[in-house]
Motif scaffolding. Sequence first.
Motif, PDB file in Angstrom:
ATOM      1  N   LEU A  32       8.675   0.912  -1.737  1.00 42.51           N
ATOM      2  CA  LEU A  32       8.179   0.873  -1.605  1.00 42.51           C
ATOM      3  C   LEU A  32       7.411  -0.232  -1.152  1.00 42.51           C
ATOM      4  O   LEU A  32       6.446  -0.260  -1.419  1.00 42.51           O
ATOM      5  N   ASP A  33       7.352  -1.177   0.107  1.00 36.11           N
ATOM      6  CA  ASP A  33       6.811  -2.087   0.441  1.00 36.11           C
ATOM      7  C   ASP A  33       5.615  -1.246   1.455  1.00 36.11           C
ATOM      8  O   ASP A  33       5.234  -1.524   1.913  1.00 36.11           O
ATOM      9  N   THR A  34       5.910   0.235   1.741  1.00 40.92           N
ATOM     10  CA  THR A  34       4.822   0.810   2.393  1.00 40.92           C
ATOM     11  C   THR A  34       3.576   0.990   1.674  1.00 40.92           C
ATOM     12  O   THR A  34       2.752   1.642   2.211  1.00 40.92           O
ATOM     13  N   LEU A  35       3.497   0.450   0.186  1.00 43.64           N
ATOM     14  CA  LEU A  35       2.684   1.459  -0.569  1.00 43.64           C
ATOM     15  C   LEU A  35       1.553   0.193  -0.630  1.00 43.64           C
ATOM     16  O   LEU A  35       1.944  -0.468  -0.289  1.00 43.64           O
ATOM     17  N   SER A  36       0.025   1.145  -0.376  1.00 46.59           N
ATOM     18  CA  SER A  36      -1.128  -0.108  -0.819  1.00 46.59           C
ATOM     19  C   SER A  36      -1.234  -0.529  -2.277  1.00 46.59           C
ATOM     20  O   SER A  36      -0.078   0.312  -3.061  1.00 46.59           O
ATOM     21  N   PRO A  37      -1.450  -2.125  -2.288  1.00 44.35           N
ATOM     22  CA  PRO A  37      -2.150  -2.091  -3.432  1.00 44.35           C
ATOM     23  C   PRO A  37      -2.562  -0.810  -4.462  1.00 44.35           C
ATOM     24  O   PRO A  37      -1.816  -1.466  -5.666  1.00 44.35           O
ATOM     25  N   GLN A  38      -3.775  -0.285  -4.027  1.00 40.88           N
ATOM     26  CA  GLN A  38      -4.093   0.530  -4.940  1.00 40.88           C
ATOM     27  C   GLN A  38      -2.988   1.735  -5.067  1.00 40.88           C
ATOM     28  O   GLN A  38      -2.979   2.463  -6.334  1.00 40.88           O
ATOM     29  N   GLU A  39      -1.798   2.376  -4.133  1.00 43.66           N
ATOM     30  CA  GLU A  39      -0.526   3.275  -4.532  1.00 43.66           C
ATOM     31  C   GLU A  39       0.557   2.727  -5.321  1.00 43.66           C
ATOM     32  O   GLU A  39       0.493   3.206  -6.271  1.00 43.66           O
ATOM     33  N   ARG A  40       0.438   1.420  -5.001  1.00 44.04           N
ATOM     34  CA  ARG A  40       1.269   0.511  -6.182  1.00 44.04           C
ATOM     35  C   ARG A  40       0.734   0.628  -7.366  1.00 44.04           C
ATOM     36  O   ARG A  40       1.545   1.251  -9.058  1.00 44.04           O
ATOM     37  N   ALA A  41      -0.393   0.712  -7.762  1.00 42.75           N
ATOM     38  CA  ALA A  41      -1.223   0.609  -9.203  1.00 42.75           C
ATOM     39  C   ALA A  41      -1.148   2.335  -9.666  1.00 42.75           C
ATOM     40  O   ALA A  41      -0.571   1.830 -10.917  1.00 42.75           O
TER      41      ALA A  41
END
Length: 80
Positions: A32-41
């Motif tokens: 989860l820490d590897t996700l970009s802000p957009q991927e996380r959204a």
Amino acid sequence: MPASPPSPSTARVIAALGALVDAREARMLRALDTLSPQERAVFVLLGHGMRTKQVAHELAISAKTVETHLARLRVKLRDW
């Protein structure tokens, strides 16, 4: 009446299962820490049951961009 402690073999199994769960949780958090802000959204909105077009509308991006983020999520999160 208090429960008796588990047998040594049961205690070892419980400890091993706990270690597996802890290791899996650690892998998940690292992924989860590897996700970009957009991927996380995108991940969060899809997790709430939104469809691709709904996510695109919510984030003001194209449905194709949502699909691209989803493809990247599958790669980044495949191991947990």
